[in-house]
Every structure is written in C-alpha cells, then in structure tokens.
Design an enzyme around this catalytic site. Structure first.
Site, PDB file in Angstrom:
ATOM      1  N   GLU A  58       0.961  -1.303  -0.076  1.00  0.00           N
ATOM      2  CA  GLU A  58      -0.088  -0.024  -0.083  1.00  0.00           C
ATOM      3  C   GLU A  58       0.926   1.314  -0.105  1.00  0.00           C
ATOM      4  O   GLU A  58       0.636   2.334   0.744  1.00  0.00           O
ATOM      5  CB  GLU A  58      -0.841   0.060   1.037  1.00  0.00           C
ATOM      6  CG  GLU A  58      -1.484  -1.249   1.502  1.00  0.00           C
ATOM      7  CD  GLU A  58      -2.852  -1.269   2.558  1.00  0.00           C
ATOM      8  OE1 GLU A  58      -3.941  -1.308   2.046  1.00  0.00           O
ATOM      9  OE2 GLU A  58      -2.185  -1.505   3.757  1.00  0.00           O
ATOM     10  N   CYS A  77     -11.359   0.615   6.696  1.00  0.00           N
ATOM     11  CA  CYS A  77     -11.077   1.837   7.000  1.00  0.00           C
ATOM     12  C   CYS A  77     -11.754   2.836   5.985  1.00  0.00           C
ATOM     13  O   CYS A  77     -11.929   4.033   6.432  1.00  0.00           O
ATOM     14  CB  CYS A  77      -9.562   1.890   7.021  1.00  0.00           C
ATOM     15  SG  CYS A  77      -8.935   1.450   5.223  1.00  0.00           S
TER      16      CYS A  77
END
Lengths: 634, 634
Positions: free
Chosen positions: B305, B398
């Site tokens: 990420e 998230c």
C-alpha cells in the site's frame, strides 16, 4: 563414463511421449561453454552456499529438533523443510554427474539419515506441524504446505534413486507417500500449494506403484471445487476457483499454477488423458500469448505473486519470481516431451538464458527472487521484496535451492530421442553419448552459443538416424550444411530441421543461426511499454544499465533510435554488447501533467551500450531497463 | 441558524496560520449542488450504512465484550475499534450540521456510553488487546495499532466536543490520552501507524492542555530512528527509516505517511517549528511532483500500500487507496491554512472531485478501497483487493467511515478567513454566513460548478473586506466582473484573485472559469502512460467505459485523436460528457513480441464518449480507462 543416471521427468514406456529424455549423464557441457560454466559455478559456489544456509537459517535444525538432537523452538518459514529437500535434490543430481564429490555425498547421507530419524512412526514428516501444532496435522492444508513439502521430499528421493545416492531417502519418502495415499484416497482435500501431484507421478515412475499416480490424478480433479479456504487472496490464488479441466486462463499465484500444470501434463501423459492435455495446451496459449515477459518471466504482481490480467506486464513492477521461471522451464519440458513441438523448447531457452540466468550473480552466491525488467532511478531497494541488488538469501528461501536443482540437472533437458533419432533443443558446446534404438550415437558440438550462432555438430552413429535440430523461433532463416553441402530448409517441421542419413562414417553438421541485433516491439495492448522497443540478439534480451551512461544522465531520459544500425561489440568480460544510437531527451517541463502543447525536450545524441539482461547488476549497482522509449524523431 | 460548530483542524490563535477555518456551520452547500447532494447521500445512505456495518461486522460487539454485555471471541480486524471511532466522528460532524437527527444522536450517545463503560480503570481502551492479549499491552506497537485507534477515538471526541454532542466522549478520550501521556512521555516508543500525532494536537486545541501537544511532537521526533520492528515490509513502510525532519522523499505506506504529515504540520504551526514545516514542504514537492496520479490518487503498490518510486504510476495497478485520497485532502488543508497558497487547495479539489468522489457509488453504500485509472478487459475482479465493482464493505473497513467523516465535515473545508477577508477555495452553490474581524459577512453563491465554470457570488458585508477567489491551477485565464464591470487579472497572488472593496451595499461577483475539454499529457518519465493522453474538463478527469463502446470492441484497442476537436454534451443523468474523435486499432499480429517490422493495425474511425471518472462503474460494470493511447496517425 559414469553409470547412466536418468534426469528429471522420465515418463513410463506406456506414456504419451513424442520424445524421450536422455539420461542426465548422456549429455556433457564443455567446461568453457556458458552452460558448462554455469554448472561449474552451481557446483562449486551455489550448492555449497545453499548447504551452508540450511544450517545458518535453522532449516536443518528444525528437523534435528524433531529427532531431539537440538533444542529450542521451530525457526524460519513453516515450509522451510522444502529448502532442505530442494537442496538435497540438487545435490543428488550433482552427484549423479560428479559422484566423487565427498562433501556433497556426506551432506546427502547425513541428511537422509536425519530424515529417516525424523519421520514419525506412522510415516508423517513435517517439522513445523510436529514441533509447533501437532494437533493441526492436515487441518490447515490451504496454508500449511504439508503436501508441498512432502512433494519436495519425494522429488529429492526420486533424484537420489536415479542418481544412486542417499539410499535411505527413497524408503523414507515412500513411507510418507504411503501415509498420504492412505489418508487422501479417503478424504476430499488438496494442498494450497501444488507440487505433490508431479512428485507423486515421478515417484510412480521410479517405483511403478500405481496408487501414487492415481492419487496425483485425484488431487488434480479435487482442486477447483472450493475445498480450500481462500480468505487471504481469494480462491483463484490457489487455482481452486475452477477445475483445471475447465480452466480457460492461467490465474493466481504463478508458481502454484505452473507446478499444478507440470502435474497436469505428468498425469495426462501417464493416463492418456486427452482432456487434461487439452487443458494444458489451452492454458499455455493464455500464459505465453498474453502473460509472459520478454525475458520469459511470469507474474506481474508482487502482492499475491500472481499472473496479472492479460497484457498487464509492467517492466518496473514485474514480479517474475525466479521459481516461476524455473517452473515455466519445467512445464515447457513436459509439454515438449509430450508433443515434440519446438515452441516449448523456445520458451525453455528464453527463460533459461534470461530470467533464470539473470537471477544469480556471477559469484554464484547472490540471487534475485523477483526479476524486474526496469529498475528505476530513485528506486527504494531497501527491502527484500524488490532489492536493487541480488541478496545472499531470503526469509522465504525457495529460489536459491530451486536454481541449484535446475542447474545441476540441466544436461537432462538439452537433447531427447525418439524411436528414430535424436533432437537437439538447447545448443551448447559439449558431447552427447547415448543409444538410439539400441545403437550407439555420439555427437560432439563446438559452438560459442549463445554468443555466436554457428553450431558445429560432429555426428557418429552405428545406424541411420534422424538428427533433428531446433530452429529457434527468433531465427527466421538458418543455413545448414552437412560436410559443407547445403541442406534444404524445407525439412523443418514443428520447429526442427530433420536430417535423416547414415552417419556411420561420421559427418559434421554446420548450423548457422544468424544473430543480428534485433529491435523487438511489444503487442500494442501491453500498455506499460507503449512507445518502447527492446534490443535482443539470438536468445538473449539486452538492457541498458546506468553503469554505461555518462555521469549525470537519468536512465529514464534515454531514448533509442530503432531505425539506426546496431553494432555488435565486446566490453571487458562481456563477449557481446550492442552499440545503438540514441539520445538524451530531457523533459521540457517538470510538470507531472500538463494540458498545454507538449514542450519539445532538450535533446542531445547519445551512443548507447546494451548488455545482456542476465548479466545486469554484476558491475556497479544502479538503474537498468530492458524496454527503451524510442526517440521522438526516431 | 444553529450554534457555531468548528470543523476539523482549528489551530490555536497563537499558531502559524495564513488562513483561519470558518465554522462547519458557517458554510451551507445548496441541496441541489454536487457537494450538497453528496452530503445528503452521505447523511441518508453512507452514514446509516456504516452504523449498520459496525453491528454486522462485530466491531461494536468487540467493545460490548469488554464491558461484558456480549460474549464470544473478538471478531474482525485487530484495529476495528477505529471503524467505530471514525463513524462516531462522522456522526458528530453530521449532528453539528443537522442536530435534529434523532437516530444518529442515539447512536452517538449509546456508543459514547459503551466506551465510557469499556474503558479500563486506568484509562486504557482497546478491545483487541484487552480481549485477546492483555499481557501484550503496548508491547507490539509496530503492528498493534493501539495508538492509532486511540487517535481516532480522540478525533471522534474532538468532533463531538466541537459539535456539542456525545458529552461522555471527551472525558473518555481524555482519560485515555492522559494515560498515553503518562506512559509515553517516559519511554521511547511510537506506533506503527501514525494518527495519534494529529489527534493529540487537535485535543490540545480543544482542551488547551499542553502535554498533548508536547507528546505529539515527541512522537514525531522519536520516529525514524528504527524503534519499530520493520520485519514485514521494511522500516520505510512505517516511516521509521529516517526522522521526518531529514526525510527527502515520501515513502512507504501512503496513509501512514500522509497521516504523519498531517501531524507534522499541526505540530509545526502550533510550536512555530520552521524546520518541521520545511520538511512538510519538501515532502509535498516530492509527493505531488512525482508520485501522484492525475485523479489525485496516491500509492502505486498493492503489496505494501506504498508510494512507488518516482514516476512509477501504473494506471491499471494504481492502488490509490480511498483513505490516502482523504489523507491527502486533509494534509493539503493543513498546508493551505499554514501558507494560504492555492496549490494546496488545487490538490484538495483534484482529490475531492476525482479519487475521493469516485470511491463511492451513487447509491451511497458501495465503495472502492483501491481506485485504479484503468480496469482491463479480462480483469479478474474476484477478490476485494481489486474488485471490478464497488463493494458494500471490506474486511479492512477503514475507507467507508473515513469517507463518511470527510463528507459530513466538507463544509468546513470550503472557505477560510484572515484578518481582512474571506477566501473561497471550493466552489459550490450555497451560502456563507460568518463574521470577519467582528463584522457580519454573507455570501450567496449560484453555480453549477464543477459542471459549469460560471460562479456568481452575491456579497453583503458590514465593513470593507477582501474577497479572495481561488483561480484553479487548471484554469489559465478567467473573467471576473463585479456588478458587471471587468476586474483586472493582475490582482492574482498565490493563486487567489483578491477583490478589496466596500460590499456594504451588496455586490455580485461573476467569476467565469472557462471549461474547455482539455487534452492532458503526462511527464515523459511516467513510462506506464507513454503515448497516451487524458481528457479533462475543469477539475474533472474523464474516462472511457466499455458501456459507451460498440459491442465487441476491446477497450485496449481504442485510440483517441488528440488533435481533433472535443465536444461537450449531456448523456442521460450525466450533465457533461466529452465527445472525442478516435479509432479502433486492431493489432496487426497476435504475437506478444515481434522483431519484424510493425504490422499496420486494422483501423476504423470511432466516435468516443468520455464520462467523468468519479462516475465510472455506476452503469453496466466493465472495463474503464483514463489514459488513452493516441491514434497512430494522430
């Protein structure tokens, strides 16, 4: 001459087989040849390094903990037993060729004894499960690698049996295999990581024990029905999303997919299963038609080590795992034996001389796990996922021992036979001594291949024989002569030039494969390299390295003129480099995106030197790229 | 008019601040405006969906297990408490604007009560540690997210305090914060995931309690010294490889890096730390100069990420996490307040209208986690890492509640003030009612922005005032009139046109931002989109979708002629689509790589329709691409 040692993959006499492998010991590469030198480096540097690392990494200690020789907790990856097995396999092939290596023999014997001591009374063997979670035996197959490790143990035992070393190994592996047959013939379960399938077929080939083959086939057919827990990366990662017989595309984790396909071909040829073989053909077309890098590397994705989408082939983020290159080589070998079609040998050659060769440093003790086609200026190589240089070992150490076993057995993949002749697939200086249909054959080869396309084969046989020479796919036209007399090119079929004659008086075949530097263009759907070309020569892919650029030049600003002539030259220890015409094109604007008319770059001419991809990163570390943007005016 | 509710990020009066935020309640977007409609959808669809999912996913039950209300084992991610906190924060901002939402108020009150019951006697609160591994409290900070979760609790409490709801939240958060101050002022430790830093500064802003600010600064300075275990992805992933004051480039996990940088600016402005502010400027130049997608997305890598290398911006494998787009927006907001430079507002606008807006479906209940700029033909979207369509929730959830808190507070980011005037950053129909230097100001805006570039602002003030209007970076020249009289463009500074006058009689400013379709070209070092252009209009990036192609056409074969005129049109519910001239270029050869002269493609003209990127995937699912290869002859 040593005893005849069969190499990897020896189909039964009843199997579908257009071609039959020669024994490992039938083919010898000349020490000064590229492959001979690679084998020497493997034997003297890589293999001892792997043996050392088995101790340093704790992989051997895990097994010693099972026997009680050593205390403490399990170390390293939960599948680290496979590092031991692959190194054992490599040592067995090496001993098959050089039986006098006492240190290696001692490693094999002591490790075989260790495994004989570590195996459970019921035949089970896995240090991680036994030491860490014995109650979970066979319970977490989607992730536990129990059958994967068993497969590598079996492969090591098969190699040892063929090479006539480590006599304790085969009985140990068979005890485990028999336990697996007993357990898995009754329950519907498969392993998250294929490998057991091809291993069981090879064990069947060594032992003739049919239940091994039956179980391999059972595993293939159970897979694809969602038996595995695919929560982490999805079921396609595990090839559990569709039965392989119905699969239309390669998918998921590349090494898993390719090991599975090796098993598919093995089972198909031994059971005459055309449907399975068709599936292998279909998936091959997909893999090599839309999902393979120019270097033979496969796998575009780091996250799940997966094939990407069709034509998703980014050079900088190429994953191209070393083990995937090896697995591709092994799958293509099986396809070649089954069909006799040279396109499989072409792919073996492409992978061997590019992605596989490039993964090991010239010192033989540093390795790439991932093999990108572009290392960017400013690359953060601080982590082992994508280091800027080859590393001596990896926390997941699958690749180095996999290289060792491949290179140690390489002579088993170069030449085959059929009822009427001999087929040469991989060209290298050296000798072939074998029998075809009961008659002795000797071929002595002189060549500097792959640096030079001239291959001279001196053939002596007792009986008439068809000598088939692979015409590489990269070579549109070749010149072939027998004792100086030209041969008609019309004799090429399935990619092989077939020369049928009586060689009993001896004759020399001269094959001239023209090796001009070539400018290769990508399929336009490979978006990541649009507007770029690559330079190749013969089977070798070339690249630019920062080391050959003037100081201060950013590699990403370099362009090549694809229309300009390319010269062949030598550079220090590199026999053939390519000299091309190019330019530095400095961006006219620093803006990342701009809507104004494109600003002309500041251009100055630059002479380019391209080096073989497989040698990159052996001089000064720095950026590298295979695909070169063409000059704006080129 | 409701009570004045400060929005996110309210620097102290003593802070470095070129601009001051208005209250959340000072700005109202018209219901029919794009932002007003988005807020309505957020309030009626996204926020209730998030509240529902807190129950369905088990995130709330984890906290109920701590109090003993519910039995069973901890479920979901170990940092799932943060889903609860972010949803709470969103609810607090929403209630700040619409205090009469009884259901939402009930959610806030009951959850605040639950947290007050779940917090330990000593002030500790983390359901995963408490339920699963209480002995590991603070022991695995590189991965435990304990301070990350604490940070989101604090942010929720700050929002609740500013909005005047959930009165129990702030005392609960302060108890935890005080425990953290006591513990971490004495030991050298930081959290693997930044967030606590900016949260502590905001808590300081609400409470005036200086130790919170001091600890935030301490965390910033402890980081970068290798305190964290970086074994999984390396220390750069955690921004622990170099102290932020010395960092030259953004690196590692994007959301971690950007949350850290939000904290850097917060601490810098509150403590007048120019060195920290310089670091933020330096890293901003790196991020937006070489590591940002055209849509404002950041992060090229799925595996970790992470930001990629400079210019590594593949459109198909763009990670572009939704949370990273939000974090970029929040970091730019802090930079804007500190400096008053419009380029930060430009980046807020780019991210808001493209990557952030595109992450939510028009139904408000389906989301992208990753936001690619190219979904390939044949894409395997079977896994949530890179699904072909937006999903209702994610195992790591998230993003959806992060979207909810941003959109609920969006009116807090549109307009600012300074001692002499008002600055308009984000254009939308609606009203501003506030005071500047003690005098009442009312601005009423009529516009169809971003569909149309005409913005009419009717201004009424009690005293002379400078009205500053952002001149977007994408707009080279604008026409501005006050009550019909042209204004000289020379008054633009730092990206704002400044109109100083006495507005007491009321006046109407007409801003005309020309919005032709634009052809955008990438920096030549962005290899992945060489030979491509993108179409944009105003702040909106456009894309092609399969839905607008004739049947049977492969999106990757479509080309655009960048020199042809582009027309603006309407398509069903999409107010503005672009009609461009292009072609289908079918590859002349199926070969993946070829050394022969390029075969001319089979070409036929094709009329193209490009739709706004943020609306993609809301009709028929299918391939999409932003960057379009240009016609061979174009």
């Amino acid at each position: 001459m040593t005893d005849s040692v069969p190499g990897p993959v020896h189909p039964m006499p009843t199997a579908i087989a257009a071609l039959r492998p020669l024994a490992l010991t039938d083919v010898t590469f000349a020490p000064a040849s590229l492959l001979g030198e690679w084998q020497r480096r493997n034997a003297t540097r890589t293999l001892p390094h792997c043996v050392d690392q088995l101790d340093a990494s704790g992989a051997l200690d895990n097994l010693r903990r099972v026997t009680g020789e050593v205390g403490g907790a399990h170390q390293n990856m939960w599948f680290a037993d496979s590092d031991v097995y692959k190194t054992l396999e490599a040592a067995a092939w090496q001993l098959g060729r050089t039986p006098d290596d006492a240190a290696l023999r001692s490693f094999v014997d002591s490790t075989a004894a260790l495994l004989a001591g570590a195996i459970d009374a019921d035949g089970y063997l896995n240090s991680h499960i036994t030491l860490v979670k014995p109650e979970q035996r066979w319970q977490e197959l989607h992730w536990s690698h129990e059958l994967y490790c068993a497969g590598h143990l079996i492969q090591a035992a098969v190699a040892a049996a063929r090479a006539g070393v480590g006599a304790e190994l085969l009985p140990t592996a068979r005890r485990f295999a028999d336990l697996i047959v007993a357990r898995f013939s009754a329950v519907d379960d498969v392993d998250g990581h294929p490998e057991i399938e091809t291993a069981l077929v090879e064990l069947y080939r060594v032992t003739g024990h049919r239940p091994y083959l039956d179980l391999a086939r059972r595993f293939l057919d159970l897979r694809g029905h969602g038996l595995l827990n695919g929560e982490r990366f999805g079921s396609a990662y595990l090839q559990d999303h569709v039965p392989v017989r119905r699969a239309q595309a390669v998918a998921g984790h590349v090494v898993r997919q390719l090991y599975l396909l090796a098993g598919v071909v093995d089972v198909a040829v031994e059971t005459h299963d055309d449907e399975l073989l068709d599936a292998a053909h279909r998936l091959w077309d997909d893999a090599f038609g839309a999902k393979t890098y120019l270097t033979g590397a496969q796998g575009s994705r780091h996250r799940d080590e997966a094939f990407g989408d069709p034509y998703e082939l980014p050079p900088d983020r190429a994953y191209g795992e070393t083990c995937a290159g090896i697995a591709s080589f092994q799958w293509n070998w099986r396809m070649l034996l089954a069909t006799g079609d040279a396109r499989y040998a072409d792919e073996m050659e492409r992978a061997l001389h590019n992605v596989i060769a490039g993964s090991t440093a010239l010192d033989g003790t540093h390795f790439f796990y991932s093999n990108p086609l572009h290392l960017r200026t400013g690359h953060d190589g601080s982590h082992e996922d994508a280091p800027s240089q080859r590393l001596p070992w990896y926390s997941c150490a699958c690749c180095p021992p996999n290289l060792a076993r491949l290179v140690a057995s390489l002579s088993g993949y170069a030449v085959t036979t059929d009822h009427s002749g001999l087929q040469v697939h991989l060209y290298a200086a050296g000798t072939v001594e074998t029998t075809v249909d009961g008659s002795a054959v000797r071929v002595s080869t002189r060549t500097d291949y792959p640096w030079d396309g001239r291959v001279e084969l001196t053939v002596a046989t007792e009986a008439p024989l068809v000598l088939a020479l692979r015409m590489p796919g990269w070579c549109p036209v070749a010149d072939v002569r027998v004792d100086g007399a030209p041969v008609q090119a019309g004799a090429v079929r399935d990619g092989y030039l077939r020369l049928r004659r009586d060689w009993s008086g001896g004759a020399t075949v001269t094959l001239d494969l023209p090796m001009p530097a070539r400018v290769v263009r990508p399929h336009p759907r490979i978006d990541a390299v649009r507007g770029c070309v690559a330079l190749t020569r013969g089977p070798l892919v070339y690249c630019l390295e920062q080391a050959d650029l003037p100081a201060g030049v950013t590699l990403e600003d370099v362009r090549v003129d694809p229309a300009a002539p390319i010269a062949v030259d030598r550079l220090a220890d590199i026999p053939v480099v390519l000299r091309a015409r190019g330019a530095i094109e400095q961006p006219g604007s620093a803006a990342l995106y701009t809507a104004s008319a494109p600003t002309a770059p500041r251009t100055e001419p630059l002479a380019l030197t391209a080096v073989p991809y497989f040698l990159w990163g052996n001089r000064v570390p720095g950026p590298m790229r295979v695909w070169l943007p063409v000059t704006t005016t080129g």
